[in-house]
Design a protein around this motif. Structure first.
Motif, PDB file in Angstrom:
ATOM      1  N   UNK A  95       6.146 -12.634  -7.693  1.00  0.00           N
ATOM      2  CA  UNK A  95       6.152 -13.363  -6.431  1.00  0.00           C
ATOM      3  C   UNK A  95       4.753 -13.428  -5.841  1.00  0.00           C
ATOM      4  N   UNK A  96       4.397 -14.591  -5.302  1.00  0.00           N
ATOM      5  CA  UNK A  96       3.111 -14.776  -4.631  1.00  0.00           C
ATOM      6  C   UNK A  96       3.345 -15.635  -3.401  1.00  0.00           C
ATOM      7  N   UNK A  97       2.609 -15.343  -2.325  1.00  0.00           N
ATOM      8  CA  UNK A  97       2.790 -16.061  -1.061  1.00  0.00           C
ATOM      9  C   UNK A  97       1.650 -17.027  -0.812  1.00  0.00           C
ATOM     10  N   UNK A  98       1.992 -18.169  -0.235  1.00  0.00           N
ATOM     11  CA  UNK A  98       0.989 -19.097   0.274  1.00  0.00           C
ATOM     12  C   UNK A  98       0.719 -18.728   1.732  1.00  0.00           C
ATOM     13  N   UNK A  99      -0.523 -18.483   2.072  1.00  0.00           N
ATOM     14  CA  UNK A  99      -0.891 -17.960   3.383  1.00  0.00           C
ATOM     15  C   UNK A  99      -1.522 -19.041   4.258  1.00  0.00           C
ATOM     16  N   UNK A 148      -5.175   3.440  -1.684  1.00  0.00           N
ATOM     17  CA  UNK A 148      -5.499   3.168  -3.083  1.00  0.00           C
ATOM     18  C   UNK A 148      -4.464   2.242  -3.722  1.00  0.00           C
ATOM     19  N   UNK A 149      -3.188   2.468  -3.397  1.00  0.00           N
ATOM     20  CA  UNK A 149      -2.125   1.593  -3.875  1.00  0.00           C
ATOM     21  C   UNK A 149      -1.791   0.595  -2.786  1.00  0.00           C
ATOM     22  N   UNK A 150      -1.902  -0.687  -3.087  1.00  0.00           N
ATOM     23  CA  UNK A 150      -1.571  -1.706  -2.094  1.00  0.00           C
ATOM     24  C   UNK A 150      -0.071  -1.850  -1.911  1.00  0.00           C
ATOM     25  N   UNK A 151       0.315  -2.792  -1.065  1.00  0.00           N
ATOM     26  CA  UNK A 151       1.734  -3.042  -0.829  1.00  0.00           C
ATOM     27  C   UNK A 151       2.382  -3.526  -2.130  1.00  0.00           C
ATOM     28  N   UNK A 173       6.810  -7.800   1.986  1.00  0.00           N
ATOM     29  CA  UNK A 173       6.990  -7.973   0.545  1.00  0.00           C
ATOM     30  C   UNK A 173       8.392  -7.607   0.065  1.00  0.00           C
ATOM     31  N   UNK A 174       8.976  -6.531   0.597  1.00  0.00           N
ATOM     32  CA  UNK A 174      10.306  -6.113   0.159  1.00  0.00           C
ATOM     33  C   UNK A 174      11.352  -7.178   0.483  1.00  0.00           C
ATOM     34  N   UNK A 175      11.283  -7.724   1.683  1.00  0.00           N
ATOM     35  CA  UNK A 175      12.278  -8.729   2.078  1.00  0.00           C
ATOM     36  C   UNK A 175      12.074 -10.043   1.326  1.00  0.00           C
ATOM     37  N   UNK A 176      10.824 -10.448   1.103  1.00  0.00           N
ATOM     38  CA  UNK A 176      10.570 -11.664   0.326  1.00  0.00           C
ATOM     39  C   UNK A 176      11.127 -11.516  -1.085  1.00  0.00           C
ATOM     40  N   UNK A 206       0.724  -7.059  -3.834  1.00  0.00           N
ATOM     41  CA  UNK A 206      -0.340  -7.807  -3.171  1.00  0.00           C
ATOM     42  C   UNK A 206      -1.705  -7.426  -3.738  1.00  0.00           C
ATOM     43  N   UNK A 207      -2.550  -8.429  -3.927  1.00  0.00           N
ATOM     44  CA  UNK A 207      -3.944  -8.157  -4.267  1.00  0.00           C
ATOM     45  C   UNK A 207      -4.625  -7.517  -3.069  1.00  0.00           C
ATOM     46  N   UNK A 208      -5.761  -6.897  -3.300  1.00  0.00           N
ATOM     47  CA  UNK A 208      -6.479  -6.259  -2.192  1.00  0.00           C
ATOM     48  C   UNK A 208      -6.795  -7.280  -1.104  1.00  0.00           C
TER      49      UNK A 208
END
Length: 794
Positions: A45-49, A185-188, A248-251, A267-269
């Motif tokens: 999954x990837x989001x358009x921001x 160190x670990x992202x979402x 992210x969890x809900x998406x 998510x990327x940094x």
């Protein structure tokens, strides 16, 4: 009978046992969410921001994205089957923007595809037509326009206006305090698996599994009992995963529900930094009255927080800043007002200290200003204002301090161990002899309240199973983010049963094992979950004692557990042998445990009560050197004395103190968040945002724990929390930098410098103090002794 055993269990409480996952951390064997094996048929999954800070959405074109290779789903706000809002306490946080976007980086569309690269490419292909609206990006404008996410709150004691009018001396001022990126160190990250009966299994990097469970159920329109959230560990959280893990969890859950395929989002940094909130920046304004000794007689302080576009946790965060604006000092007559300002930035959120650091920084700035106005050592002014005695031991929110003399004792101890006075003289001598390089030093205190200020969150549960081979399965409601919570809870249970911690296995925090958990935050993890686990262990142990007494026809007092053995009057047996015997006699070997913090309350209408069960204390002395021509600086030495009550694990506690101090120093020195005039974050990664490195730490770094001072309150084995309080010790470094700047003018001018103290700010503050110095007569002859030997910093 147990009194006869004087030796302690090697791996029980008070021992410096290493982190239960330490070996896995350093070898890379620890499993995080992104390390989990991929499910078959999994989607990414990837989001358009949003590209705008404030704009109306006119049209969304997903035609190209839907036709791209591998794309399985493209969702907008219209595709969310249940509630769209995922605000944790108050509304205002849409999972996907529907009509209006309110910050650069807000998710508008989510795209799921067979690979991460395909999802990213398709998300970038989405086209959105916006009507741009005027954003509010500045906290001053928001405050002036009363553009708030929540109503202001006020705490008041006595007649602050009258006290200011009667005061011998008075200062007015303001201070801007920057925010801070969590930079875990670990992202979402999240991985979601659809289950039968329309359920969801959610593997989430979250500090708040129950909140994820509730919100996933809410956006899907299903009951919470259909959602299970599993969190084994996080690679850091610091508050950034208390509420912000929900998006992210809900998406991912919406996509998994729609496609009936497992879905993963990491998510990327850059995207993580753009999408999620930070520590709240603050604007503080103060009016202070004090006598000729520097003792406060009255204060009026306004604290305005930049909350971003939605409330999130800003209500409680600003409350915490108000509770801690006194830090260690009796304010006299006081009025403190908190404002929650709305701006068109990402919604700011919890961060280690939860508003407390911002409040404390204001009063420490005030202490320094008073000292320089009176020509006194700031440490002396601080000590004169400490809480003390029956007449000066009540806060401005009417909580009475029970350990009001401890901090003064700790200060005396650190002054001696850090050789404060001799070093102060040496620093003055050095500064007199050097024109370019200047040294500074500051000793600052910390008084930090322990408890959630939202009272109902002060509760926890645990579950213990004892198996017939004597091994133990332990689960509790707290989450492990590297802070050693699981290790401490292991030690607590080992202490109760008097067995090795190796025989206790802690499994992932799961909402189907311990329900309705509070977030692991507010430094409460060990206090709440440790006590719940102890209660569960005590229940099982008492069953074993009662059984053994009846079975062997002895008194309960003649049953003792020690070092893996059970002593029964004149005979002994192993722990596992007793467990096997109890099982054969049909004794329950499983128990839940529950704990809620007693004695705490806060009446918001009266702005009075006891919001904190107890306070943790600390003192830190930091020494720095600055280059007045460039604004560069270095930390030279830090001495810390911290109060953890009767430490559950001194090794982990010292590690937390060192790490908290480093993070506090980073917030106040190198970590600067910068937005451009359109509201776009210009510091979204390590190329532009500098967290402290090992080279930024002092070469002389001494940390000690207060000895023989168990917590007077009935906490788990009389320990005290240690997660958040050490961060505020970093304030000493910020004050030391200002002390070095002030030395340019013989400490007669207080440097005007906001936080963080970047080299640029240090340079301009030094220039301002230098200009003030040149407008005065020289203090003494002999300026020819000054030299600019930069080699001193080498």
């Amino acid at each position: 009978m147990e009194a006869r055993f004087k030796a302690d269990l090697v791996t029980g409480v008070t021992r410096g046992k290493k982190h239960e996952s330490g070996d896995k951390h350093v070898t890379g064997a620890a499993t995080y969410v992104a390390d989990r094996l991929s499910f078959a048929n999994q989607l990414y999954l990837h989001a358009h921001l949003s590209d705008y800070a404030h704009a109306r959405i006119k049209a969304i074109d997903t035609t190209t994205a839907r036709s791209m290779p591998g794309v399985a789903a493209v969702i907008t706000a219209e595709d969310v089957p249940g509630a769209l809002d995922i605000g944790p306490v108050y509304g205002g946080d849409p999972l996907l923007a529907r009509d209006v976007v309110e910050y650069v980086g807000q998710p508008v569309v989510a795209v799921a595809a067979d690979t991460a690269d395909q999802a990213r490419a398709a998300a970038h292909a989405v086209r959105i037509d916006y009507e741009e609206l005027r954003p509010i990006l500045d906290i001053r404008e928001a405050l002036e326009r009363e553009h708030f996410v929540l109503d202001p709150h006020r705490q008041e004691r006595g007649d602050a206006d009258g006290a200011l009018q009667r005061a011998r001396n008075r200062i007015d001022g303001e201070l801007e305090i920057g925010g801070q990126e969590h930079f875990y160190l670990e992202g979402q990250a999240v991985a979601v698996m659809p289950t039968e009966d329309d359920g969801m299994l959610v593997y989430s990097s979250t500090q708040n599994p129950t909140e994820i469970q509730k919100l996933v159920a809410s956006v899907l329109g299903i009951d919470m009992n259909a959602v299970t959230v599993d969190t084994r560990r996080m690679g850091g959280g610091f508050g950034g995963k208390e509420t912000q893990a929900a998006g992210p969890a809900c998406l991912a859950a919406v996509v998994a529900n729609r496609t009936q395929r497992p879905t993963r989002m990491r998510l990327s940094r850059r995207d993580d930094t753009l999408m999620t909130g930070k520590r709240h920046p603050f604007l503080a304004r103060y009016q202070v009255g004090y006598d000729d000794t520097g003792r406060l007689s009255g204060v009026i302080i306004d604290l305005a927080a930049n909350c971003g576009y939605s409330p999130d946790l800003s209500g409680a965060i600003v409350d915490r800043a108000m509770f801690h604006v006194d830090n260690a000092y009796y304010l006299g007559d006081a009025r403190v007002t908190g404002y929650r300002c709305k701006t068109h930035l990402a919604s700011n959120t919890a961060f280690r200290g939860f508003g407390g650091p911002q409040g404390m920084l204001v009063i420490e700035e005030i202490m320094d200003r008073i000292a320089r106005g009176l020509g006194l050592d700031p440490l002396e002014v601080r000590r004169r204002n400490y809480y003390d005695g029956a007449a000066r031991n009540t806060t401005h929110y009417y909580q009475t301090l029970e350990q009001d003399g401890l901090l003064d004792e700790m200060t005396t101890q650190l002054v001696e161990s850090a050789d404060y006075h001799a070093r102060r003289e040496a620093i003055d001598t050095f500064n007199d002899a050097h024109r370019v390089l200047k040294r500074g030093m500051a000793l600052t205190p910390v008084k930090f309240g322990i408890s959630f200020t939202t009272t109902f969150l002060n509760q926890a549960g645990a579950l213990i199973h004892v198996y017939t081979d004597g091994s133990i399965h332990l689960n509790h409601g707290g989450t492990e983010m590297g802070q050693g919570l699981n290790t401490k809870v292991q030690q607590i249970v080992a202490e109760v049963f008097q067995i090795e911690t190796d025989r206790i296995r802690i499994t992932a925090t799961r909402t189907d094992k311990v329900p309705n958990t509070s977030p692991t935050a507010a430094s409460s993890g060990a206090d709440l979950n440790g006590m719940a686990a102890r209660n569960a262990a005590d229940t099982i142990r008492q069953r074993l004692v009662d059984f053994a007494a009846a079975h062997f026809r002895i008194t309960p007092e003649e049953v003792a557990f020690w070092n893996g053995m059970v002593y029964l009057r004149n005979e002994t047996m192993t722990f596992e042998a007793l467990i096997g015997l109890a099982y054969q006699s049909r004794i329950s070997l499983s128990s839940t445990g529950y704990y809620r913090t007693p004695k705490i309350h806060y009446d918001r209408d009266r702005a009075a009560g006891k919001p904190f069960y107890y306070f943790a204390y600390g003192v830190a002395c930091s020494e720095v050197i600055i280059d007045t021509q460039t604004g560069e600086y270095r930390l030279l030495r830090t001495d810390i004395l911290h109060d953890v009550g009767q430490s559950l694990n001194p090794a982990i506690d010292i590690g937390q103190i060192e790490g908290g101090y480093a993070q506090g120093v980073g917030w106040l020195t190198t970590e600067e968040l910068v937005w451009d005039e359109s509201g776009r974050l210009m510091t979204p990664g390590p190329a532009t945002y500098k967290i402290p490195a090992a080279s930024d730490m002092p070469s002389a770094f001494h940390v000690d724990l207060v000895e023989s001072r168990p917590n007077p309150e009935d906490t788990v084995f009389r320990s005290k929390a240690v997660g958040e309080p050490p961060l505020m010790l970093g304030i000493s470094a910020w004050c030391a930098i200002k002390d070095a700047i002030a030395s340019v003018d013989g400490h007669r001018t207080h440097p005007v410098m906001d936080a963080p103290a970047t080299p640029e700010r240090v340079f301009w503050a030094t220039r301002s103090v230098s200009d003030a110095s040149t407008s005065r007569p020289a203090r003494h002859a002999g300026s020819e002794r000054h030299r600019s030997d930069r080699a001193v910093t080498e």
